[in-house]
Enzyme design. Structure first.
Site, PDB file in Angstrom:
ATOM      1  N   ASP A 115      49.891 -36.385   4.604  1.00 55.95           N
ATOM      2  CA  ASP A 115      49.718 -35.640   5.728  1.00 55.95           C
ATOM      3  C   ASP A 115      48.500 -34.624   5.125  1.00 55.95           C
ATOM      4  O   ASP A 115      48.237 -34.706   3.965  1.00 55.95           O
ATOM      5  CB  ASP A 115      50.791 -34.638   6.002  1.00 55.95           C
ATOM      6  N   ASP A 137      48.288 -34.850  16.761  1.00 54.60           N
ATOM      7  CA  ASP A 137      49.517 -35.315  17.243  1.00 54.60           C
ATOM      8  C   ASP A 137      49.575 -35.821  18.668  1.00 54.60           C
ATOM      9  O   ASP A 137      49.349 -35.004  19.622  1.00 54.60           O
ATOM     10  CB  ASP A 137      50.739 -34.336  17.071  1.00 54.60           C
TER      11      ASP A 137
HETATM   12  C1  GAL Z   1      52.015 -33.495  11.349  1.00 52.48           C
HETATM   13  C2  GAL Z   1      52.026 -34.768  11.475  1.00 52.48           C
HETATM   14  C3  GAL Z   1      53.058 -35.452  12.218  1.00 52.48           C
HETATM   15  C4  GAL Z   1      54.104 -35.238  11.442  1.00 52.48           C
HETATM   16  C5  GAL Z   1      54.495 -33.718  11.271  1.00 52.48           C
HETATM   17  C6  GAL Z   1      55.581 -33.064  10.098  1.00 52.48           C
HETATM   18  O1  GAL Z   1      50.824 -32.937  10.739  1.00 52.48           O
HETATM   19  O2  GAL Z   1      50.640 -35.355  12.133  1.00 52.48           O
HETATM   20  O3  GAL Z   1      52.866 -36.886  12.545  1.00 52.48           O
HETATM   21  O4  GAL Z   1      54.274 -35.698  10.223  1.00 52.48           O
HETATM   22  O5  GAL Z   1      53.152 -33.197  10.693  1.00 52.48           O
HETATM   23  O6  GAL Z   1      55.484 -31.827   9.913  1.00 52.48           O
END
Ligand code: GAL
Length: 518
Positions: free
Chosen positions: A171, A231
């Site tokens: 991430d 997301d």
């Molecule tokens: C976001 C990511 C998500 C999930 C989330 C967890 O940045 O895009 O898919 O992993 O963090 O905190």
């Protein structure tokens, strides 16, 4: 003379050494240690993920509510529901699994959530024929404020390798400002790529920086997939100010709460950057999470498959409804996703026909050439009423990028049989029989009378590529008509639905000499 012979020998040895190293990196796709999937034109930097990864990730349905039992129970259900044999074999644990680092700097899994540690989970998953995915961030914290891996790349990669992890989702939160240009982001993500390679363990490297700094332009040299949007959220086309961009290119703030249609349309400009070994990741599936209608989930699933996005189920498999199992289980659609062409679709046209209160009332035609010469078309109706939609042969086969070619494509002179890829969807009763009779012999055994042959598939025994070579009917859907040379395909598509058709050319009779000059 002798000096030049010696330098030739040195060069030859170096070349062979280099080749050996390259072969070592060409890891094995399927579970057996001896077989190797070779797809011509594959560009995978590490030899992995020549077709998109499939599996399950807990984030969309469970967020931080993770545990050993969630992962193992889900894996077991996926085996029992036949999902593993359809190709969904990675169980990916997302954020919130660690409580910190020990004195030696190693990450510590939360002992309450994971009482037996991570190696135990990997072993259990492997014994079921599944693989294990892990999560971290290229920052000092993860997005949920758990420890991140920036500055600890090699130590963390070594730890995951020692646990027999097969996959890393990486991430972008708390990256200390190390972003803003493709070069800065590349450098930061490359450290983990190198660290994983150094462990010697084959691990899919799934980059998750939401399309920041245009990963689709550079990440294929260091990763196996890259998120191209903020997301996803479980809405079909509702605009949301938290997801301000409608285009992937030049998006300054990817945000979150991006609808299915928002993410889909962002693919139009970057579709050529999908390739074997590196896939544009449209984010985990929302099918089953309750925010969309059945036909909207069909659109979502179909278009993710059409674009060779990773297919990660993002719902609670233990409470999966028959209708949602039927969507996720359609091998004729999954075969598009796993097609060796490893390409994404082209949007041939898009019209906004009823800018309703959501401002999203569009219809569109997407097409894609498949590896065996078949062509797939998606007639997408995201407007608010049933539409009679048509796709002309010109639209289907004149790729805008090559329309200036001297000769018209020979495809225009062929007759194409049309197969409806949703016609063999599992019925409600067939899908509930699968869910209710766990463990059910019929699911993984294709000869069983319990599960209709035409609607399920076992990719563990026969890859989708081989199934297509054998013309397995489960991958073809149902023939519903044909298109004559220069003809048009017309179909009535209900609101918020898609017509998914595989076109297959009828063998042509030999051309006369005169036609060849045409
Ligand atoms: C976001 C990511 C998500 C999930 C989330 C967890 O940045 O895009 O898919 O992993 O963090 O905190």
């Amino acid at each position: 003379m002798i000096a030049s012979i010696i330098s030739l020998l040195v060069a030859a040895v170096a070349l062979l050494g280099g080749q050996a190293a390259a072969y070592n990196r060409r890891f094995i796709e399927n579970s057996s240690d001896t077989e190797q999937v070779i797809i011509s034109g594959a560009s995978s930097f590490n030899g992995l993920n020549l077709v998109p990864q499939m599996g399950w990730n807990n984030w969309n349905a469970f967020q931080c509510n993770v545990s050993e039992s969630l992962l193992l129970d889900t894996a077991e259900a996926m085996v029992n529901f036949g999902l593993k044999d359809l190709g969904y074999n990675y169980i990916v644990l997302d954020d919130c699994w660690s409580i910190g680092r020990n004195e030696s700097g190693y990450l510590i899994p939360n002992p309450l959530k994971f009482p037996n540690g991570m190696k135990y989970i990997a072993d259990k998953l492997h014994s079921m024929g599944m693989k294990f995915g892990m999560y971290s961030s290229a920052g000092v914290f993860t997005c949920g404020r758990y420890p991140g891996s920036l500055g600890f790349e090699q130590q963390d990669a070594d730890l995951w390798a020692s646990w027999d992890v097969d996959y890393l989702k990486y991430d972008n939160c708390f990256n200390q400002g190390q972003s803003g240009t493709p070069q800065i982001s590349f450098n930061r993500y490359n450290v983990m790529s190198q660290a994983i390679n150094k462990t010697g363990r084959p691990m899919i490297y799934s980059l998750c920086n939401w399309g920041n700094d245009d990963p689709y332009d550079w990440a294929y040299t260091i990763a196996n997939s890259g998120r191209m949007s903020g997301d996803i959220y479980d809405q079909f086309n509702r605009p949301d100010s938290r997801c301000p961009c409608t285009e992937a290119v030049g998006c300054a703030w990817p945000g979150f709460h991006c609808s299915v249609m928002n993410i889909l349309n962002k693919m139009a400009a970057i579709q050529s950057r999908t390739m074997s070994g590196y896939f544009n990741d449209m984010d985990m599936l929302e099918v089953g999470n309750g925010g969309q209608s059945d036909s909207e989930y069909v659109v979502h699933f179909s278009m993710w498959a059409m674009h060779s996005s990773p297919l990660l189920i993002g719902t609670n498999v233990l409470t999966l409804s028959p209708a949602n199992l039927a969507i996720l289980s359609n091998p004729a659609i999954i075969a598009l996703n796993q097609d060796p062409s490893a390409s994404a679709a082209i949007r041939k046209w898009q019209y906004f026909i009823d800018p309703d209160e959501t401002g999203q009332g569009e219809i569109a035609l997407w097409t894609r050439r498949l590896a065996n010469g078949d062509q797939v078309i998606a007639l997408l109706n995201a407007a608010n009423s049933t539409m009679k939609m048509n796709a002309t042969m010109n639209e289907i086969f004149l790729d805008p990028r090559t329309a200036g070619a001297y000769h018209e494509p020979e495809e225009l002179r062929k007759t194409w049989d049309v197969y409806d890829l949703w016609a063999n969807r599992l019925s409600e009763s067939e899908a509930s029989a699968i869910i209710n009779s766990t463990p059910m012999i019929g699911i993984t055994n294709m000869n069983s009378t319990k599960t209709p042959r035409a609607t399920r598939y076992n990719a563990t025994t026969t890859s989708y590529a081989d199934g297509l070579k054998n013309n397995d009917t489960a991958l073809l859907g149902q023939k519903v008509g044909s298109i004559e040379p220069r003809g048009t395909w017309v179909a009535e598509i209900p609101r918020h639905s898609v017509g998914m058709y595989r076109l297959r050319a009828r063998p042509t009779t030999r051309m006369r000499k005169r036609d060849e000059l045409y």
